[in-house]
Design a protein around this motif. Structure first.
Motif, short mmCIF file in Angstrom:
data_model
loop_
_atom_site.label_atom_id
_atom_site.label_comp_id
_atom_site.label_asym_id
_atom_site.label_seq_id
_atom_site.Cartn_x
_atom_site.Cartn_y
_atom_site.Cartn_z
N MET A 1 0.83 -1.19 0.00
CA MET A 1 0.00 0.00 0.00
C MET A 1 0.88 1.25 0.00
SD MET A 1 -2.95 1.05 2.64
CE MET A 1 -1.69 1.84 3.61
N THR A 2 0.54 2.23 -0.86
CA THR A 2 1.39 3.42 -0.93
C THR A 2 0.73 4.66 -0.32
OG1 THR A 2 0.55 3.78 -3.15
CG2 THR A 2 2.69 2.70 -2.97
N GLY A 3 -0.61 4.71 -0.31
CA GLY A 3 -1.29 5.90 0.21
C GLY A 3 -1.32 5.92 1.72
N ALA A 4 -1.95 6.99 2.27
CA ALA A 4 -2.12 7.08 3.72
C ALA A 4 -3.32 6.23 4.14
CB ALA A 4 -2.33 8.53 4.12
N PHE A 5 -3.20 5.62 5.29
CA PHE A 5 -4.28 4.80 5.85
C PHE A 5 -4.05 4.80 7.35
CE2 PHE A 5 -6.35 0.96 7.30
CZ PHE A 5 -7.43 0.76 6.45
N THR A 6 -5.03 5.30 8.10
CA THR A 6 -4.81 5.47 9.54
C THR A 6 -5.71 4.54 10.35
OG1 THR A 6 -4.38 7.81 9.12
CG2 THR A 6 -4.69 7.16 11.41
N PRO A 99 2.78 8.10 4.11
CA PRO A 99 2.45 7.06 3.13
C PRO A 99 2.76 5.67 3.69
CG PRO A 99 3.93 8.73 2.19
CD PRO A 99 3.89 8.97 3.66
N GLY A 100 1.96 4.69 3.32
CA GLY A 100 2.25 3.33 3.74
C GLY A 100 1.47 2.86 4.94
N GLY A 101 0.70 3.74 5.58
CA GLY A 101 -0.16 3.32 6.68
C GLY A 101 0.43 3.57 8.06
N ALA A 102 -0.43 3.89 9.01
CA ALA A 102 0.02 4.17 10.38
C ALA A 102 -1.04 3.74 11.39
CB ALA A 102 0.29 5.68 10.54
N VAL A 103 -0.56 3.27 12.51
CA VAL A 103 -1.42 2.92 13.64
C VAL A 103 -1.03 3.83 14.79
CG1 VAL A 103 -2.23 1.09 15.17
CG2 VAL A 103 -1.27 0.50 12.94
N LEU A 104 -2.00 4.54 15.37
CA LEU A 104 -1.73 5.38 16.54
C LEU A 104 -2.62 4.90 17.67
CD1 LEU A 104 -1.28 7.28 13.90
CD2 LEU A 104 -1.14 9.11 15.59
N ASP A 105 -2.05 4.74 18.86
CA ASP A 105 -2.89 4.37 20.00
C ASP A 105 -2.77 5.41 21.11
OD1 ASP A 105 -0.24 2.75 20.59
OD2 ASP A 105 -1.34 2.69 22.48
N GLY A 106 -3.91 5.68 21.77
CA GLY A 106 -3.93 6.71 22.81
C GLY A 106 -5.30 6.87 23.43
#
Ligand code: CDP
Ligand code: CDP
Length: 202
Positions: A1-6, A99-106
């Motif tokens: 995957m190249t786009g942003a994905f949160t 780009p490439g996706g991110a996971v944020l926890d909080g």
């Protein structure tokens, strides 16, 4: 995957957010940011918390002792200060849209930081269960803390996080709620991975 994905993961202390976030990130090759670490680092710096938040550098996040129960309490006190939160927003949003996706926890990822996140998860569990997890992490019977003391800390911190005026802990209206009370960490992670996979296929 190249786009942003949160992927946004929120919930109270020791619900299993970090465990799930790491598993999702590893499975999909996404970057992971434990946003609690930002507040822990600000709390641990001492001095003026607003100046600490504005001047936060990567080395601050690598300091020893940030995972302790005391550091969690200090974090939740500075996290109630609106100027501290404001100073940390841009960094978290940039991370989320890489780009490439991110996971944020909080606590406020799905509600404030990334209201447009592709997947939102609210991870929770009963306070006694969460306190037991934290107590076991601190060594259980062999550790320095009694279970009752850990439970009191968890309850106090949750109340402060839920009760603050700015970005209180709550589930976003469109979050999927995952109660991990009777669930082992592997099962909880598998549920989250299935949700993300379904959203990616849409
Ligand atoms: O990030 P958060 O504070 O929400 O929790 P965590 O650090 O992911 O999990 C806290 C502890 O609970 C860890 O020791 C996990 O292995 C454990 N855990 C568990 O026993 N069962 C789960 N379903 C999730 C986490
Ligand atoms: O791992 P645990 O859930 O115990 O705590 P953490 O995620 O490291 O967060 C420590 C404290 O930072 C929380 O009790 C909150 O007060 C604050 N925090 C926040 O306000 N907003 C976030 N996005 C993450 C953490």
């Amino acid at each position: 995957m190249t786009g942003a994905f949160t992927v946004a993961i929120d919930g109270p202390a020791a619900a299993g957010k970090g465990t799930i976030a790491r598993a999702v990130a590893a499975h999909f090759g996404f970057a992971h940011l434990d946003t609690g670490l930002l507040y822990r680092a600000v709390g641990a710096k001492g001095g003026d918390p607003v100046a600490a938040a504005r001047g936060l550098v990567p080395a601050d996040l690598a300091r020893d002792g940030l995972r302790t129960l005391d550091a969690g309490q200090a974090a939740s006190r500075v996290a109630a200060i609106p100027e501290v939160r404001a100073a940390l927003v841009a960094f978290q949003r940039d991370f989320a849209r890489r780009p490439g996706g991110a996971v944020l926890d909080g606590r406020d990822i799905g509600t404030v930081i990334c209201p447009e996140a592709e997947v939102k998860l609210f991870v929770t569990a009963g306070p006694e269960i969460r306190a037991r997890r934290r107590w076991l992490e601190a060594g259980g019977e062999a550790g320095p803390e009694s279970y009752e003391a850990v439970l009191a800390q968890v309850v106090e911190r949750d109340a402060r996080d839920r009760g603050r005026a700015d970005a209180p802990l709550r589930a976003a209206a469109d979050a999927v709620v995952l109660d991990t009370s009777g669930m082992d960490a592997e099962t909880a992670a598998a549920r989250a991975i299935a949700l993300v996979a379904a959203r990616l296929q849409r």
